[in-house]
Design an enzyme around this catalytic site. Structure first.
Site, PDB file in Angstrom:
ATOM      1  N   ARG A 174      11.543   5.911   3.059  1.00 24.49           N
ATOM      2  CA  ARG A 174      11.808   7.347   2.970  1.00 24.49           C
ATOM      3  C   ARG A 174      12.657   7.823   4.137  1.00 24.49           C
ATOM      4  O   ARG A 174      13.525   8.692   3.980  1.00 24.49           O
ATOM      5  CB  ARG A 174      10.492   8.117   2.911  1.00 24.49           C
ATOM      6  CG  ARG A 174       9.734   7.936   1.603  1.00 24.49           C
ATOM      7  CD  ARG A 174       8.359   8.563   1.672  1.00 24.49           C
ATOM      8  NE  ARG A 174       8.461   9.989   1.957  1.00 24.49           N
ATOM      9  CZ  ARG A 174       7.454  10.717   2.441  1.00 24.49           C
ATOM     10  NH1 ARG A 174       6.281  10.145   2.703  1.00 24.49           N
ATOM     11  NH2 ARG A 174       7.612  11.996   2.659  1.00 24.49           N
ATOM     12  N   TYR A 228      12.002  -1.700  -3.224  1.00 29.59           N
ATOM     13  CA  TYR A 228      11.741  -0.287  -3.504  1.00 29.59           C
ATOM     14  C   TYR A 228      13.006   0.353  -4.074  1.00 29.59           C
ATOM     15  O   TYR A 228      14.119  -0.023  -3.708  1.00 29.59           O
ATOM     16  CB  TYR A 228      11.337   0.458  -2.231  1.00 29.59           C
ATOM     17  CG  TYR A 228       9.884   0.305  -1.856  1.00 29.59           C
ATOM     18  CD1 TYR A 228       8.930   1.224  -2.283  1.00 29.59           C
ATOM     19  CD2 TYR A 228       9.457  -0.766  -1.079  1.00 29.59           C
ATOM     20  CE1 TYR A 228       7.588   1.083  -1.941  1.00 29.59           C
ATOM     21  CE2 TYR A 228       8.124  -0.919  -0.733  1.00 29.59           C
ATOM     22  CZ  TYR A 228       7.198   0.012  -1.160  1.00 29.59           C
ATOM     23  OH  TYR A 228       5.870  -0.124  -0.825  1.00 29.59           O
ATOM     24  N   ARG A 272       0.843  -1.194   0.000  1.00 25.02           N
ATOM     25  CA  ARG A 272       0.000   0.000   0.000  1.00 25.02           C
ATOM     26  C   ARG A 272       0.880   1.246   0.000  1.00 25.02           C
ATOM     27  O   ARG A 272       1.249   1.771   1.056  1.00 25.02           O
ATOM     28  CB  ARG A 272      -0.923  -0.002   1.219  1.00 25.02           C
ATOM     29  CG  ARG A 272      -1.961  -1.105   1.185  1.00 25.02           C
ATOM     30  CD  ARG A 272      -2.920  -0.972   2.349  1.00 25.02           C
ATOM     31  NE  ARG A 272      -3.988  -1.961   2.297  1.00 25.02           N
ATOM     32  CZ  ARG A 272      -4.997  -2.015   3.162  1.00 25.02           C
ATOM     33  NH1 ARG A 272      -5.065  -1.141   4.150  1.00 25.02           N
ATOM     34  NH2 ARG A 272      -5.933  -2.940   3.045  1.00 25.02           N
ATOM     35  N   ASP A 320       2.222   5.067  -0.237  1.00 27.27           N
ATOM     36  CA  ASP A 320       1.693   6.302   0.346  1.00 27.27           C
ATOM     37  C   ASP A 320       1.428   7.359  -0.720  1.00 27.27           C
ATOM     38  O   ASP A 320       1.769   7.182  -1.901  1.00 27.27           O
ATOM     39  CB  ASP A 320       2.691   6.857   1.375  1.00 27.27           C
ATOM     40  CG  ASP A 320       2.791   5.976   2.607  1.00 27.27           C
ATOM     41  OD1 ASP A 320       1.828   5.238   2.893  1.00 27.27           O
ATOM     42  OD2 ASP A 320       3.837   6.035   3.289  1.00 27.27           O
TER      43      ASP A 320
END
Length: 249
Positions: free
Chosen positions: A201, A109, A49, A51
């Site tokens: 992040r 990622y 999911r 962001d």
């Protein structure tokens, strides 16, 4: 028929992936388009999911469809409705009971940085512009300390389960490293069995601080050990982050 689809999207216009009433989300638009093409309600499961503002190149979703459906026709119809922001890259039948989230072995990622003095308008939506020269060796030395199973409380927002219990922030990172691309592009890739909220992040922002000389590489071990969210002042912006791929057994 159980269906598995690989989806790419530009997360810029969306408030994340998960369906959320009142705001535009990737999952909301995709569910609506699939429901129209299949002429029946669709319940999507996704591998990650993402962001608000985060992109995907290899997001994976699963859902049920009629046995006699032409999947290539469904892909064409959905892409016509959602292009150019969302594109179904591949679609295929899957084993009964397949779930894009729970059957995933790992997620990867990628965080992209433009490391030059002058910004590039054509990369502004997908790369974080960092004008200060970054030390990639220092960033890789720090990234290597992330590999293995750790408590990533310093890098993740607290989340709670339906019963009020706090979710675990222990994760197993399989690999984490930077590479130099063409035209002053730096790419950070991290693969883990799963990620917690804002983990990548937070890590990317810390590594950029190290690369810019604001922190030594050893900082990473100290921040991990602290298990203290306040140790991460620099959260990398979402537009540089992309869910790159998902692997299955």
């Amino acid at each position: 028929m159980r269906v598995k689809a690989t989806v790419a999207y530009d997360g810029g216009p969306y408030h994340g992936f998960a369906v959320n009433q009142g705001v535009r989300t990737v999952g909301g638009d995709l569910t609506e388009a699939l429901s129209k093409c299949l002429r029946q309600p669709v319940a999507l499961s996704c591998a990650g999911r993402t962001d608000t503002g985060v992109h995907a190149r290899g997001q994976v979703v699963s859902f049920d469809a009629p046995d006699d459906i032409d999947l290539r026709h469904i892909r064409t119809g959905v892409n016509r409705m959602l292009a150019p922001a969302i594109a179904v890259q591949a679609i295929e039948s899957a084993p009964a009971g397949f779930d894009a989230r729970f059957d995933a072995r790992s997620r990867t990622y990628r965080y992209t940085v433009l490391n030059q003095e002058v910004p590039d308008p054509f990369l502004a939506a997908t790369a974080w512009h960092c004008p200060r020269l970054l030390d990639i060796d220092a960033m890789n030395a720090a990234a290597a300390l992330l590999v293995g199973e750790h408590d990533f409380s310093s890098f993740c927002r607290r989340q709670h389960r339906a019963d009020g219990a706090e979710k675990s922030r222990i994760r197993r990172v399989l690999r984490a490293s930077w590479e130099v691309g063409d035209h002053a592009i730096l790419r950070f890739e991290i693969e883990s069995s799963s990620f917690c909220h804002q983990m990548v992040r937070s890590i990317a922002g810390t590594l950029i601080d190290i690369g810019a000389g604001r922190r030594p590489p050893q900082t990473m071990a100290a921040v991990l050990a602290a298990k203290d969210r306040s140790r991460i002042p620099n959260l990398a912006p979402p537009h540089g982050l992309c869910l790159w791929s998902v692997s299955y057994s």
